[in-house]
Write an enzyme that holds these catalytic residues in place. Structure first.
Site, mmCIF file in Angstrom:
data_model
loop_
_atom_site.group_PDB
_atom_site.id
_atom_site.type_symbol
_atom_site.label_atom_id
_atom_site.label_comp_id
_atom_site.label_asym_id
_atom_site.label_seq_id
_atom_site.Cartn_x
_atom_site.Cartn_y
_atom_site.Cartn_z
ATOM 1 N N GLN A 46 -75.220 10.594 22.441
ATOM 2 C CA GLN A 46 -76.397 11.391 22.815
ATOM 3 C C GLN A 46 -76.184 12.878 22.592
ATOM 4 O O GLN A 46 -77.144 13.624 22.405
ATOM 5 C CB GLN A 46 -76.783 11.157 24.279
ATOM 6 N N CYS A 50 -83.173 -3.573 29.659
ATOM 7 C CA CYS A 50 -84.358 -4.367 29.916
ATOM 8 C C CYS A 50 -84.064 -5.771 29.426
ATOM 9 O O CYS A 50 -83.988 -6.015 28.236
ATOM 10 C CB CYS A 50 -85.527 -3.762 29.157
ATOM 11 N N SER A 86 -73.508 7.877 16.477
ATOM 12 C CA SER A 86 -74.447 6.888 15.940
ATOM 13 C C SER A 86 -75.554 7.605 15.174
ATOM 14 O O SER A 86 -76.078 8.627 15.633
ATOM 15 C CB SER A 86 -75.045 6.077 17.089
ATOM 16 N N ALA A 87 -75.932 7.067 14.017
ATOM 17 C CA ALA A 87 -76.914 7.750 13.157
ATOM 18 C C ALA A 87 -78.342 7.699 13.717
ATOM 19 O O ALA A 87 -79.080 8.665 13.613
ATOM 20 C CB ALA A 87 -76.893 7.143 11.750
ATOM 21 N N HIS A 88 -78.725 6.554 14.326
ATOM 22 C CA HIS A 88 -80.142 6.407 14.673
ATOM 23 C C HIS A 88 -80.587 7.215 15.886
ATOM 24 O O HIS A 88 -81.764 7.246 16.218
ATOM 25 C CB HIS A 88 -80.532 4.928 14.816
HETATM 26 C C1 PLP Z 1 -77.461 4.448 21.986
HETATM 27 C C2 PLP Z 1 -76.143 4.689 22.615
HETATM 28 C C3 PLP Z 1 -75.031 3.892 22.286
HETATM 29 C C4 PLP Z 1 -75.133 2.712 21.349
HETATM 30 O O1 PLP Z 1 -75.304 3.109 20.024
HETATM 31 P P1 PLP Z 1 -75.907 2.037 18.967
HETATM 32 O O2 PLP Z 1 -75.800 2.754 17.655
HETATM 33 O O3 PLP Z 1 -77.319 1.798 19.377
HETATM 34 O O4 PLP Z 1 -75.060 0.838 19.032
HETATM 35 C C5 PLP Z 1 -73.822 4.187 22.882
HETATM 36 N N1 PLP Z 1 -73.698 5.209 23.742
HETATM 37 C C6 PLP Z 1 -74.733 5.999 24.083
HETATM 38 C C7 PLP Z 1 -74.514 7.125 25.028
HETATM 39 C C8 PLP Z 1 -75.989 5.760 23.540
HETATM 40 O O5 PLP Z 1 -77.019 6.525 23.899
#
Ligand code: PLP
Length: 383
Positions: free
Chosen positions: A179, A327, A199-201
């Protein structure tokens, strides 16, 4: 009907320039990066070029980055990877009660195999106390894993202080920075951190790709066994389009960090101000830290309602928000983060996470807060 996306902490729209770069790779490059012919060499150049670009943006060496399928895999690779490489030195891990499930469930799995795990408490703002880390450390401790910033309430953790402590005690330190990336400046070499997940998304890149930063000298055993990719740390044919898109997304968020922060902060303030105007200050409670927070995450409780009903009503009005917690088959579990913050039951059961991003406008805030006011009136009348 309007449809407004306020769930950027869950996933973000792909930036047009990212999509463009991915399309170019997807349509023009189909070689396997491990193949020796020209097609393979082209794919390999794309991967190594992306690695160089991300390393430059995040201030680390290219060989310190392992590409993965996202944040969850990076967290798992970090935790299981270092433990498999340090198996006989100790059996104690320190983490916090507010980690993402990718860390918490990995730790629970470790408990089944003989590890002892300390789940650090947090204060009412969702922050870990460095003193608690210090008192949890034992001769047996091999790893500390604490997130950079929480995904439900946005609270930023004292990672530098924890890292310094870990370093002084010779304990490895992993940080889930999923985040934080794009919201705070991140320089891997400037932080006393050994491993960091991305994470890219979550930064307007594609879903299903991410990276783990592994400081030089830290031994990491593989989780996937197979080919020699990623210096044997992560087997499997590289997701070249995803990796190229991820690099583009990292470059964009790094270059536009200040702009993004200002944009999200502005939206946040507007959202709060409008709620105050429409509902009155006493009708809602902001959960999290008053100053140490990520601007794009805003967690609010509307004490006389319940999360599930509120979210369903918001969805019907075209506003996408979240409970922040998992959820499962449509029913919302109480958030482990808000529970760890020891919030009162009515606050805990009525929390909604609004998370802002690139496409959001002031008009969106106007629309969303208007709908919130309408829903609250409706729910009040019903009860
Ligand atoms: C979204 C998230 C993840 C997981 O990442 P993904 O790419 O969706 O597997 C891990 N840690 C945090 C803090 C996240 O917000």
């Amino acid at each position: 009907m309007n449809s407004i996306y306020l769930d950027h902490a869950a996933s973000t729209p792909v930036h047009p320039e990212v999509a463009q770069e991915m399309l170019k790779v997807m349509t023009g490059q189909y070689g396997n990066a491990s193949s020796v012919h020209a097609f393979g060499r082209l794919a390999k150049r794309t991967v190594s070029g992306a690695r160089d670009r991300i390393a430059k943006a995040l201030s680390c060496h290219p060989d310190e980055l392992v590409f993965t399928a996202g944040g969850t895999e990076s967290d798992n690779l970090a935790i299981f990877g270092v433990l498999s490489a340090t198996a006989n030195t100790g059996k104690h891990i320190i983490t916090s009660a507010i980690e993402h499930h990718a860390v918490l469930h990995a730790c629970e799995e470790l408990e089944k195999t003989g590890y002892r795990v300390t789940y650090l408490p947090v204060d009412s703002t969702g922050r870990v106390r460095v003193e608690d880390v210090k008192s949890a450390l034992t001769e047996e401790t091999v790893l500390i894993t604490v997130m950079y910033a929480n995904n439900e309430v946005g609270t930023v953790q004292p990672v530098r202080e924890i890292g310094e402590l870990a370093r002084s005690r010779g304990v490895l330190f992993h940080v889930d920075a999923v985040q934080a990336l794009g919201a705070v400046p991140i320089s891997c070499h400037d932080l006393p951190v050994d491993l960091m997940s991305f994470s890219a998304h979550k930064i307007n890149g594609p879903q299903g790709v991410g990276a783990l930063y592994v400081r030089r000298g830290v031994h990491l055993g593989p989780r996937l066994h197979g080919g020699l990719q990623e210096k044997k740390r992560r087997a499997g044919t590289e997701n070249i389009a995803g990796i190229a898109g991820f690099a583009k997304a990292v470059e964009i968020v790094t270059a536009q960090l200040e702009k993004r922060r200002d944009h999200d902060f502005e939206l946040r303030q507007t959202f709060i101000r409008l709620l105050e105007q429409k509902l009155g200050e006493d009708s809602f409670i902001i959960n999290g830290h008053p100053s140490e927070f990520l601007p794009h995450i805003l967690n609010i409780s509307f004490p006389e309602t319940d999360t599930e009903t509120f979210l369903m009503n918001l969805d019907m009005e075209g506003v996408a928000a979240a409970s922040g917690s998992a959820c499962t088959s449509g029913s919302i579990e109480l958030s482990h983060v808000l529970q760890a913050m020891k919030l009162p039951q009515n606050v805990l059961r009525s929390a909604i996470r609004f998370s802002f991003g690139l496409g959001n406008t002031t008009e969106d805030m106007e629309y969303a807060t208007e709908k919130i006011a309408t829903i609250l009136r409706r729910l009040r009348n019903r009860s």
